[in-house]
Design a protein around this motif. Sequence first.
Motif, PDB file in Angstrom:
ATOM      1  N   PHE A  97       1.961   7.290   0.824  1.00 28.02           N
ATOM      2  CA  PHE A  97       2.422   6.775  -0.683  1.00 28.02           C
ATOM      3  C   PHE A  97       4.044   7.052  -0.458  1.00 28.02           C
ATOM      4  CE2 PHE A  97      -1.425   7.892  -2.019  1.00 28.02           C
ATOM      5  CZ  PHE A  97      -1.809   6.575  -2.975  1.00 28.02           C
ATOM      6  N   PRO A 105       5.091  12.873  -1.737  1.00 27.21           N
ATOM      7  CA  PRO A 105       3.646  13.299  -1.328  1.00 27.21           C
ATOM      8  C   PRO A 105       3.213  14.369  -0.454  1.00 27.21           C
ATOM      9  CG  PRO A 105       4.279  11.049  -0.364  1.00 27.21           C
ATOM     10  CD  PRO A 105       5.530  11.735  -1.245  1.00 27.21           C
ATOM     11  N   ASP A 113      -7.863   8.460  -4.804  1.00 24.13           N
ATOM     12  CA  ASP A 113      -6.842   7.620  -5.445  1.00 24.13           C
ATOM     13  C   ASP A 113      -7.517   6.302  -5.856  1.00 24.13           C
ATOM     14  OD1 ASP A 113      -4.591   9.572  -4.584  1.00 24.13           O
ATOM     15  OD2 ASP A 113      -5.093   8.645  -2.500  1.00 24.13           O
ATOM     16  N   SER A 184      -1.437   6.900  -7.144  1.00 27.06           N
ATOM     17  CA  SER A 184      -1.620   8.257  -6.567  1.00 27.06           C
ATOM     18  C   SER A 184      -2.185   9.246  -7.411  1.00 27.06           C
ATOM     19  CB  SER A 184      -0.348   8.672  -5.897  1.00 27.06           C
ATOM     20  OG  SER A 184      -0.097   9.871  -5.786  1.00 27.06           O
TER      21      SER A 184
END
Length: 532
Positions: A97, A105, A113, A184
């Motif tokens: 991410f 992240p 996710d 996310s």
Amino acid sequence: MRYKLGLIAAALLSATCFAPAASAKTFVYCSEGSPEGFDPGLYTAGTTFDASAHTVYSRLLEFEKGTTKPVPGLAESWEVSENGTVYTFKLRKGVKFQTTEFFTPTRELNADDVVLSIDRQIKKENPWHQYVPGTSWEYAAGMGFPELIKSVEKVDDLTVKFTLNRPEAPFLANLAMPFASIISKEYTDKLAAEGKQAQLNQQPVGTGPFAFVAYQPDAVIRYKANKDYWGGAPKIDDLVFAITSDAAVRYQKLKAGECHLMPFPNAADVQSMKSDPSLKVLEQEGLNVAYLAYNTTQAPFDKPEVRKALNKAINKKAIVDSVFQGMATPAKNPLPPTMWSYNDKVEDDTYDLDTAKKMLTDAGVKDLSMKVWAMPVSRPYMLNARRAAEILQADFAKIGVKVEIVSYEWAEYLDRSKAKDRDGAVFLGWTGDNGDPDNFLDTLLGCEAVGGNNRAQWCNKEFNDLVKKAKVTTDQAERTKLYEQAQVVFKKEAPWATIDHSLAVVPMRKEVSGFVQSPLGDFTFETVDISE
């Protein structure tokens, strides 16, 4: 010219307080409008998808560049059960991410996710289902995902299993569409803990080619290249969306070197663009349709004979000639002629004012006054809705129908036009999102899409049964027969006046390379480069 573009881009970006490094390679896109938000699951407009889904996010499957063929994306492979109801996806290992100023992240993409990205759209009990008040998840709902998907389960960190309640022929293509972008869970958990859920729609984080930096409403969006992009780092360092709603102004900026590429030029400007040695122009048949949707729940538009009468009073050729100047053709079906299952045997409503008058009289309609909504922005299927509405206004006056033309800011226009009690008829259109007829016929005209993409509020059992049967049929020849029948029903019932199918034209500066025109009307920039 590179120096001039760099100066202009830097000036645009200085307003956001994120000026690029002097050596950065910056690409400026003169976009046609402002996004409604940055969470693609919430919306259906191409302008919003270009600014969110195609920059920040990725999906389990992607469409191969320049085609409508689904290919591996975040899922590197998948298996489908013999009965067509269980899809098991293997996720790519090592997908990162984006790191931004507002989120760092600590883990890579995993099955959590994917589960969240879909569950939030189909399960009312999901805590992210109503994080934006009044959310309808228009695309997922309109395509029947809540009824279709029985469950989305994590098998292990890199394996996700979708179980469907029935077979769905276009399911893989649907998962490659913008609304199915993967968000996310770690980021949403952080936002929830901080009480900042709304930030998801304002400061997005994904696995796509560009990371979001800043947005100045109605002016500029800035992104930076995601050097860790799973598909390979973009060739440019910074991407700027310079929001410019007027097509003539976009053209002036392109000529002046103030942007590298623009969408939806005025038809009258295309020839001069082709003659300009500093520019180049791509074009292809558009997978699109423009239409006027009557509200079929409101009198007198609840009568098919009234809708047919009005359709016969519309001089579509005059609209096409005036607005597109040869870059479009009149439409008779809700599908574009480049789409498989297009029914060319359907006969269009002929332009016949005398017959239209008689049909209205026979239906007991006189002294009709109505509103016609005209889009405030250029779209590939309708470059100038105001001009089209003015032509239609003059046509309807000839049969004694008085038209008031109304409009709203684009996001408000899209929202208001979904209302079941909306008055009059609304100009809109569609560019296919996945290359399947279902994306037009069910998404725009199915009963489940009423109150959403189905702006005609039209629910016809005969039509709906045909498109639903086609969904669960894997044989394309049989699906073609069903869709051909559905187009006959559509023409008989006339929930829309079909207006045109347009040529898609993309002008850009000569120094641009690597841009691939999409049959789906997307504007994506992960492969573009700029020569010195």
